[in-house]
Design a protein around this motif. Structure first.
Motif: not given
Lengths: 200, 371
Positions: A108-131
Motif C-alpha cells: 500500500e505505501s509504495f504501489i502508486d510510486k514509480k517502480v524504478v524508485g523502489y528499493s530492492l526489497g520493495m521491488r522483490q515484493l512488487f514482483v511477487l505481487a505480479l506473479y
C-alpha cells in the motif's frame, strides 16, 4: 510440464548449459540452486525462449499458463507499480483482485510510486505481487528471495506455500536456499552446466 | 478487448509521462508562440507600406530637390508619391481596401518596369502579390505578409509550410521511439514474456504511437489557432493562396489548402510511426533508430528543395509530400519541374508507403526469429 531435451546454451563459445535433459512435472515445486554465474537465470531464459539454445524445450499449455520476470527486467521509468499490476492482470486475463493482493503483500505505501524508485526489497515484493495477479499455472522465479528482510522473506515463503496449495508448478532459482528449501518438493543443483536432482 | 485497452492506455501513459515527450512538446508549443510573435513583429517591418517606405523617402527627397532648384516636379513622380502616401495613410487607418487598391496601382507600374528590364521573376512575384491584394481590396481584410501570417488561417498555413515538415518529424520521432525500443533489454526481446503474439503487441504500439502523435499534432494546431486568434483574429478562410507557376493565376482558398495539408500531414505521421517501428525492430537500439529515422525522413523531405539531381523522381519519394503546403500550392512541382507532384499523388504515394511499411512490419513480427 516442461521437458528439456539436450538443451545447450553457450555465449561466445563458452557453454553455460551443457546438454541438459530434464522433465519438470506439473504441480511440483523445484528449487534450482547454484552459485552466481552458473546459469540459473539462463536456464529460465531458455525455457521462455529469451536466449538462443540448442536442443528441444517442450511446454504443455499455452503462454497464458506461464509467468516469468527476469531479475534484470527494466520497468518503465514513468510507470507505477499499480500500472503494472493492472496491465499484467489484463494481459494474462486474470480475475484476481489487485487490491486484495496489494493488501496481502503489504504494498500500500509504495504501489502508486514509480517502480524504478523502489528499493530492492520493495521491488522483490512488487514482483511477487505480479506473479500472484497473473494467476498462472507455472511460476518461473528468479532469485526473488534476494534483498528481503526476515519479515518479507516469510511473506514470500507464505505466498509460495499458498501457490503450492493452489497446485501451481514452481521453478525457483536461487543461490540462497535456506528459507526456500523446506517448501520445495525437489531440489536441483546446477553446477558446471549440468542438473543434478536430490529429492527431499 | 480488456487486455487491448489496458495495454493501449499503459503505453499512452508511458509515452506522455516521459521527458522525451514533454520536452519536445514544450519546445514545439513555445516554438509556436515564438514564431507567432516573431511574425507579428516582422510584419511591422516588411508590410506593404514598409516595402515602399524607402522608395517614398527617395521620391520625397527628389521632389524637394526639384522644387529647391525651381524645376517642375515630373508628373509621374508626383502621382507615384501621392499613391505611396495614400497607401501609407490608408494602412495606418486600417483601411485595408484602399491600401490594397493603391498598392496594386504601384505594383502595376513596377510590373511594367520589370517587364522592360526583363526581370521575369520580379513580374511573377508582383502578379502574385496583386492577386492577393485584389482579394484584400474586395474584402477589406488585413494584407498578410508572405511567410509571416498573423491571422489564424494564415499563420497555420505558414507553420505547415515552413516549420512543421522537418521540426515536427524530428521532435515527434524523439517522442515515440521509446515506445518501440523499450522491449529490447540486455539484447533480449521482453515481449516474449507476454502471453500475446508479437503482431498483437506491435499493432497495439503502432496505434498508440499514432494516437499520441495525432493528438500532439492537434494540440499544436489548437495552440497555433488560439494564440494567433486571440492576438490577431482568425482571418478570412477564403484568403487566396496563389498556385506557383511561371505565370501565376489560379488560386485556392487558404482553408482548402489547410484541409489538404492536414490530410497529407496525417498520412505523413502514420508513415513516420511505421518507419520508427520497422527501424526499432531491425536495430534494437534507440540511438541508432533515432539517427536512421531522422536522417532518412529529413533527407526525403529536403530532397525536393535541395537535391536537384532527384527532380525527375521526386514524385516517387514519400518524404516529398511531408512538404504539405509546398506540394499543394505547386511550389515543389514548379521548382523541380516535376508536375506529377500534386496533392492527389501525395495521398496515393503516402497511402502506398504506409501500406508497404505496415505490411513489412507485420511480416517482420509474424516471422520474427524465436529461439
Amino acid at each position: 510440464m516442461i521437458i528439456l531435451k539436450g538443451v545447450e546454451v553457450s555465449f561466445k563459445g563458452q557453454f553455460v548449459l551443457k546438454h541438459i535433459s530434464y522433465q519438470f512435472k506439473d504441480q511440483m515445486f523445484y528449487l534450482i540452486q547454484a552459485r552466481n554465474g552458473s546459469g540459473k537465470t539462463t536456464l529460465l531464459n531458455a525455457i521462455v525462449h529469451l536466449v538462443p539454445y540448442r536442443g528441444e524445450i517442450e511446454k504443455t499449455g499455452t503462454a497464458n499458463d506461464y509467468f516469468y520476470l527476469p531479475n534484470d527486467f527494466q520497468f518503465d521509468s514513468s510507470m507505477s507499480g499499480r500500472d503494472y499490476l493492472t496491465l499484467f492482470t489484463n494481459l494474462w486475463s486474470s480475475a484476481i483482485d489487485i487490491e486484495m493482493v496489494i493488501k496481502k503483500i503489504k504494498l500500500e505505501s509504495f504501489i502508486d510510486k514509480k517502480v524504478v524508485g523502489y528499493s530492492l526489497g520493495m521491488r522483490q515484493l512488487f514482483v511477487l505481487a505480479l506473479y500472484i495477479v497473473t494467476d498462472t499455472n507455472c511460476w518461473l522465479i528468479d532469485e526473488l528471495n534476494n534483498g528481503l528482510d526476515e519479515e518479507n522473506l516469510q511473506l514470500l515463503v507464505d505466498s509460495l506455500l499458498q501457490a503450492k496449495k493452489q497446485n501451481r508448478t514452481i521453478l525457483f532459482v536461487t543461490h540462497q536456499i535456506e528459507k526456500i528449501a523446506p517448501v520445495a518438493d525437489v531440489t536441483i543443483n546446477l553446477n558446471g552446466g549440468n542438473l543434478n536432482e536430490s529429492v527431499e | 478487448m480488456k487486455a487491448w485497452n489496458s495495454f493501449f492506455s499503459f503505453n499512452v501513459k508511458s509515452v506522455i509521462k516521459k521527458k522525451t515527450f514533454m520536452l519536445p512538446m514544450i519546445i514545439l508549443i513555445f516554438g509556436v508562440f515564438g514564431v507567432y510573435f516573431a511574425n507579428r513583429s516582422a510584419t511591422n517591418n516588411v508590410n506593404i507600406v514598409a516595402l515602399v517606405a524607402g522608395d517614398t523617402k527617395d521620391m520625397q527627397r527628389q521632389q524637394h530637390q526639384f522644387k529647391s532648384r525651381g524645376h517642375k516636379v515630373p508628373k509621374a513622380l508626383t502621382i507615384r508619391l501621392k499613391r505611396e502616401l495614400a497607401l501609407k495613410a490608408a494602412y495606418d487607418n486600417k483601411d485595408w481596401s484602399t491600401a490594397a487598391a493603391n498598392k496594386i496601382k504601384i505594383n502595376n507600374e513596377d510590373i511594367q518596369s520589370s517587364k522592360n528590364s526583363g526581370d521575369q521573376q520580379g513580374v511573377s512575384a508582383l502578379i502574385t502579390e496583386n492577386i492577393e491584394l485584389e482579394f484584400v481590396k474586395a474584402n477589406n481584410v488585413f494584407p498578410e505578409v508572405e511567410d509571416m501570417g498573423v491571422h489564424s488561417v494564415n499563420f497555420l498555413n505558414d507553420l505547415f509550410d515552413i516549420y512543421f515538415p522537418i521540426v515536427v518529424t524530428v521532435l515527434f520521432t524523439f517522442m515515440v521511439v521509446p515506445l518501440f525500443i523499450g522491449k529490447y533489454q540486455h539484447e533480449k526481446n521482453m515481449d516474449l514474456l507476454f502471453p500475446r503474439s508479437s503482431v498483437w503487441l506491435e499493432s497495439n504500439r503502432f496505434i498508440t504511437g499514432f494516437f499520441v502523435m495525432f493528438f500532439s499534432f492537434v494540440l499544436l494546431v489548437c495552440v497555433a489557432v488560439a494564440v494567433s486568434g486571440i492576438f490577431s483574429g482568425l482571418g478570412n478562410p477564403h484568403y487566396p493562396v496563389v498556385i506557383v507557376r511561371s505565370m501565376p493565376g489560379p488560386t485556392i482558398s487558404i482553408i482548402k489548402v489547410i484541409f489538404e495539408a492536414l490530410c497529407l500531414q496525417i498520412l505523413a505521421l502514420l508513415s513516420l510511426i511505421g518507419l520508427i517501428q520497422l527501424v526499432s525492430n531491425l536495430t534494437q537500439n534507440q540511438n541508432l533508430t533515432l539517427l536512421l529515422v531522422i536522417g532518412f525522413s529529413v533527407c526525403q523531405t529536403i530532397a525536393a528543395s535541395k537535391l536537384a539531381f532527384l527532380n525527375s523522381i521526386v514524385n516517387w519519394i514519400p518524404g516529398t509530400y511531408f512538404n504539405t503546403i509546398s506540394v499543394i500550392d505547386g511550389t515543389v512541382a514548379f521548382e523541380t519541374n516535376n508536375h506529377a507532384v500534386t496533392f492527389m499523388n501525395g495521398i496515393i504515394m503516402l497511402l502506398a508507403y504506409n501500406i508497404i511499411l505496415i505490411s513489412v512490419n507485420l511480416l517482420t513480427n509474424k516471422y520474427k526469429k524465436v529461439y
